[in-house]
Write an enzyme that holds these catalytic residues in place. Structure first.
Site, mmCIF file in Angstrom:
data_model
loop_
_atom_site.group_PDB
_atom_site.id
_atom_site.type_symbol
_atom_site.label_atom_id
_atom_site.label_comp_id
_atom_site.label_asym_id
_atom_site.label_seq_id
_atom_site.Cartn_x
_atom_site.Cartn_y
_atom_site.Cartn_z
ATOM 1 C CG ASP A 1 -2.221 0.871 1.108
ATOM 2 O OD1 ASP A 1 -2.095 1.951 0.146
ATOM 3 O OD2 ASP A 1 -3.053 1.029 1.886
HETATM 4 C C1 BGC Z 1 -4.691 3.417 0.273
HETATM 5 C C2 BGC Z 1 -5.018 2.305 -0.878
HETATM 6 C C3 BGC Z 1 -4.912 3.318 -2.076
HETATM 7 C C4 BGC Z 1 -3.527 3.987 -2.373
HETATM 8 C C5 BGC Z 1 -3.218 4.711 -3.441
HETATM 9 C C6 BGC Z 1 -3.433 4.221 0.051
HETATM 10 O O1 BGC Z 1 -3.583 5.175 0.991
HETATM 11 O O2 BGC Z 1 -4.799 2.658 1.498
HETATM 12 O O3 BGC Z 1 -6.372 1.863 -0.688
HETATM 13 O O4 BGC Z 1 -5.208 2.342 -3.265
HETATM 14 O O5 BGC Z 1 -3.630 4.665 -1.120
HETATM 15 O O6 BGC Z 1 -3.994 5.895 -3.476
#
Ligand code: BGC
Length: 776
Positions: free
Chosen positions: A298
């Site tokens: 993530d």
């Molecule tokens: C989130 C993800 C997301 C990623 C990209 C993160 O903060 O937890 O779900 O895909 O950011 O924006």
């Protein structure tokens, strides 16, 4: 091979030495490598040569560039001197990230935007005046409430078409974490409290998305069930709860849809960040489940031991930085990272790149068919709505009830979906007021003007407009019915607040009370519409309403979809995929959410074990306000007695029922198959959902035969001590009904002998025993 690697390292070390002495800039490395190779043999190309040959031709720096991804502004790594390598401008402004390009080897950059309720991109771009909108589909919770895998697959296909049409490769969706607790801030992005519903709905959307030739990224693996300290929380969970609840959702979805990628979560499970767990990312995901894609982190997760992540099989760090590229290189040079591990991870990534639209030079239009997709969003929104109450046929609205007293801020500022990375930049949101007007209903004009002005200032939206008793009495005299909307939103980084988000606020309770009194006095009805992200408290007020329609967050066509159901154009067929408890304290995780200490918790123990949602309420006799699987219709259905394929079952049980529409209007029914298993060797929930199906639209009097398939393996429980799934011998009850508590048909069958249905690895152990609820 070994020879090649050492040769390559030598070349690299020489270049690095040159770099240190200032004779080469980092950005020149690829060119230098390219030149040295070009002088001898032709450079292998992705797609023309085997992936192994391409990897063998890579410099160490190029390999590092593959496993360290790019961010929002495009791919590439900025080096100390300001130059950039692996660079590709983001062709999709607003996309969350991408993989780096290595043009000399024919490796393009891939673009990775966010989901999961639609494609998240910027509407405006620097270089032209066009507007680039995407369709906001219903929230994941709404989609799960359809219990309709065919419809959800169509949503996925439309959504994926936008991903392809805008030039992206992999969509960062779906999110499939379990609704462990209703306060979870991102629950709206997730499907259900039950892994069978969540897993099957996820598989449907992934299959739809990927039917376009783009990839999905199932997230967040695993147990990102809260936002409080999401990157630092250490979750203590038994192997059984992981296997039966949290992993099960991913297992079902991954086996049924093979998503291109998996996103590991921010949190720790049993003492270690998920992105550093080889037992999770390699043993379970790849070796046990057969996952074939690549794993990414993530975004910008802190912690993290980069080398542990590489070893664990977390193939890509998203988004990375130059320092990480250097650290990977240095780790290989200093033998703290085996280059074979790096090669393995690069291979996982290239296996996906080679399938991507970017690799295929897909000629994208940047102009998807938003009109057609709006129709799908509209339909799915309506099908996911759940009719919670309907006394004396308060709904559907009759054609002589055209004058509506339309109350509640979110009747005018209707919420399409939640906030954060799951928010979509859509062209419009149809409000309930707009939807009613589109269908020829007339929201009372004076009140509508006041509301529209009030909610146009977004700061007012979280405070209900104050309406006096006198105003309510005037409305009750003038209008045929009152529609009052209660709205709730939530999003990434913050869990819902118990007092102000889960419970109704005093002003809302008062508005419900006073509206009910004013309208009931005139013999008129009050219908409440819930435009909410997740379950709320209903105890204090639900008896005041003549009907309650749970509309969830149904996407950009919200108002039209709500109006369809309110007017009976669409007969409600949604069912709860997550329970509404009588009070928050009834939730099994309430005493362990969000962990200890209560503010910025460091640790949370999942002491409820496998007793999540209805598994808990049904086993411990706790009556919910609205149970799992519940939802009313404007018609009635009858389910025939069940026909079993056999009463003694060895491998698989097949069960058949006939569903008949016994009412006066056409409708669809969701038929649910639960099993109560003998708790011989281990405690078990009172019943668990094993299969479900939704009928087609049945006309009055029409019937449909539904067949359920229940493999013996799906009846197994996980035994921590044996690291095995075991189906006990004994008598089982198949329970078929229209909700978890409206079981209308039941039948017994026997499993003659205990079956070890699968032996798995002994992994993911909690560092200390987690004490969990037990029934015996
Ligand atoms: C989130 C993800 C997301 C990623 C990209 C993160 O903060 O937890 O779900 O895909 O950011 O924006």
């Amino acid at each position: 091979m070994i020879l090649q690697i050492s040769k390559q390292l030598k070349t690299y070390s020489a270049m690095r030495a040159a770099l240190c002495t200032g004779t080469l800039v980092w950005g020149g490395l690829i060119n230098a490598a390219a030149q040295s190779k070009a002088n001898t043999t032709p450079v292998p190309q992705l797609g023309k040569n085997s992936i192994k040959e391409v990897i063998a031709a890579m410099t160490l720096q190029e390999k590092a560039l593959m496993v360290i991804g790019g961010g929002r502004t495009g791919t590439g790594i900025v080096l100390g001197d300001g130059s950039m390598i692996g660079r590709t401008e983001s062709r999709l402004p607003g996309a969350a990230g991408g993989t780096n390009a290595i043009p000399r080897l024919g490796i393009p950059a891939m673009v990775l935007p966010d989901g999961p309720a639609g494609l998240r991109i910027d509407v405006k771009r620097k270089d032209d005046n066009k507007l680039y909108y995407a369709t906001a589909f219903p929230s994941a919770t709404t989609l799960a409430s359809t219990w309709d895998t065919a419809l959800v697959k169509r949503v996925g296909a439309a959504f994926g078409n936008e991903v392809l049409a805008y030039g992206a490769d992999i969509i960062l969706a779906p999110g499939v974490n379990i609704h462990r607790n209703p306060l979870g801030g991102r629950n709206f992005e997730y499907y259900s409290e039950d892994p069978v519903v969540a897993g099957n709905i996820a598989a449907a959307i992934i299959n739809g998305l990927q039917s376009n030739g783009i990839g999905a990224s199932i997230k967040h693996f695993i147990a990102n069930n809260q936002e409080a300290n999401r990157a630092g929380i250490n979750e203590l969970i038994t192997e059984r709860s992981l296997r039966e609840i949290y992993l099960k959702t991913f297992e079902i979805a991954i086996k049924k849809s093979q998503p291109w990628t998996v996103m590991s979560s921010y949190n720790l499970v049993n003492g270690t960040h998920t992105s550093e767990r080889a037992d999770l990312l390699t043993t379970v995901l790849r070796n046990e489940w057969g996952f074939k894609g690549y794993v990414m982190t993530d975004w910008g997760g802190k912690a993290k031991n980069l080398i542990a992540q590489m070893n664990a099989g977390n193939d890509v760090i998203m988004p990375g930085n130059a320092d990480q590229v250097k650290r990977i290189i240095s780790a290989v040079e200093h033998d703290s990272l085996d280059v074979k591990v790096l090669d393995r991870n690069v291979e996982h990534i290239l296996n996906i790149i080679i399938k991507s639209p970017s690799f295929k030079h897909y000629n994208y239009s940047a102009a998807p068919d938003l009109k057609t997709h709006a129709l799908i969003s509209h339909q799915a929104g309506a099908e996911g709505m759940v009719l919670l109450e309907n006394h004396n046929n308060a709904l559907p609205l009759r054609s002589d009830q055209k004058n509506i007293a339309l109350l509640g801020n979110t009747s005018y500022a209707t919420i399409a979906g939640g906030t954060g990375s799951g928010d979509v930049n859509k062209a419009h949101v149809i409000s309930l007021a707009g939807g009613l007007a589109n269908a020829g209903f007339i929201p009372e004009a004076k009140q509508a003007t006041i509301y529209n002005k009030y909610v146009s200032d977004w700061r007012n939206r979280s405070r209900e407009l104050n309406i006096t008793n006198e105003q309510l009495n005037t409305l009750a005299a003038k209008c045929d019915v009152a529609l009052l909307t209660i709205g709730r939103n939530s999003g990434e980084t913050k869990d819902r607040d118990l007092d102000s988000n889960y419970h109704l606020k005093p002003a809302e309770l008062s508005l419900i009370d006073r509206t009910a009194a004013a309208f009931h006095q005139q013999g008129k009805k009050l219908v409440i519409v819930l435009n909410i992200c997740g379950p709320i408290d209903t105890k204090g007020w639900r008896t005041k309403a003549d009907a309650i329609l749970l509309a969830w967050q149904p996407g950009q066509e919200a108002g039209d979809a709500m109006t369809d159901v309110l007017t009976g154009k669409v007969n409600p067929s949604g069912k709860l995929a997550t329970t509404f408890t009588e009070s928050y304290t009834d939730v099994s995780s309430a005493r362990d959410f969000p962990g200890t200490p209560a503010v910025n918790p460091g640790q949370v123990a999942y002491t409820e074990g496998i007793y999540v949602g209805y598994r808990y309420y049904d086993t411990f006799n706790i009556k919910p306000a609205y149970e799992f699987g519940y939802g009313l219709s404007y018609t009635t259905f009858k389910i025939s007695p069940v026909k079993l394929s056999a009463t003694v079952v060895k491998n698989k049980l097949t069960a058949q029922v006939t569903v008949t529409n016994t009412g006066k209007v056409a409708g669809k029914e969701v038929v649910q198959a639960y099993v109560a298993a003998p708790a011989k060797s281990i405690a078990k929930p009172a019943q668990e959902l094993k299969d479900f199906a939704k009928t087609r639209l049945l006309q009055p009097g029409e019937s449909q035969v539904i067949t359920f398939n229940i493999p013996v393996a799906s009846l197994a429980s996980f035994h921590n001590d044996k690291s095995a799934w075991i189906t006990d011998a004994g008598q089982y009850q198949l329970r078929i009904g229209s909700s978890s508590r409206q079981i209308t048909q039941a039948s017994f069958f026997n499993i003659p002998a205990k079956v070890i249905t699968e032996r798995v690895h002994s992994v993911l152990h909690p560092p200390q025993p987690v004490t969990v609820y037990k029934t015996q």
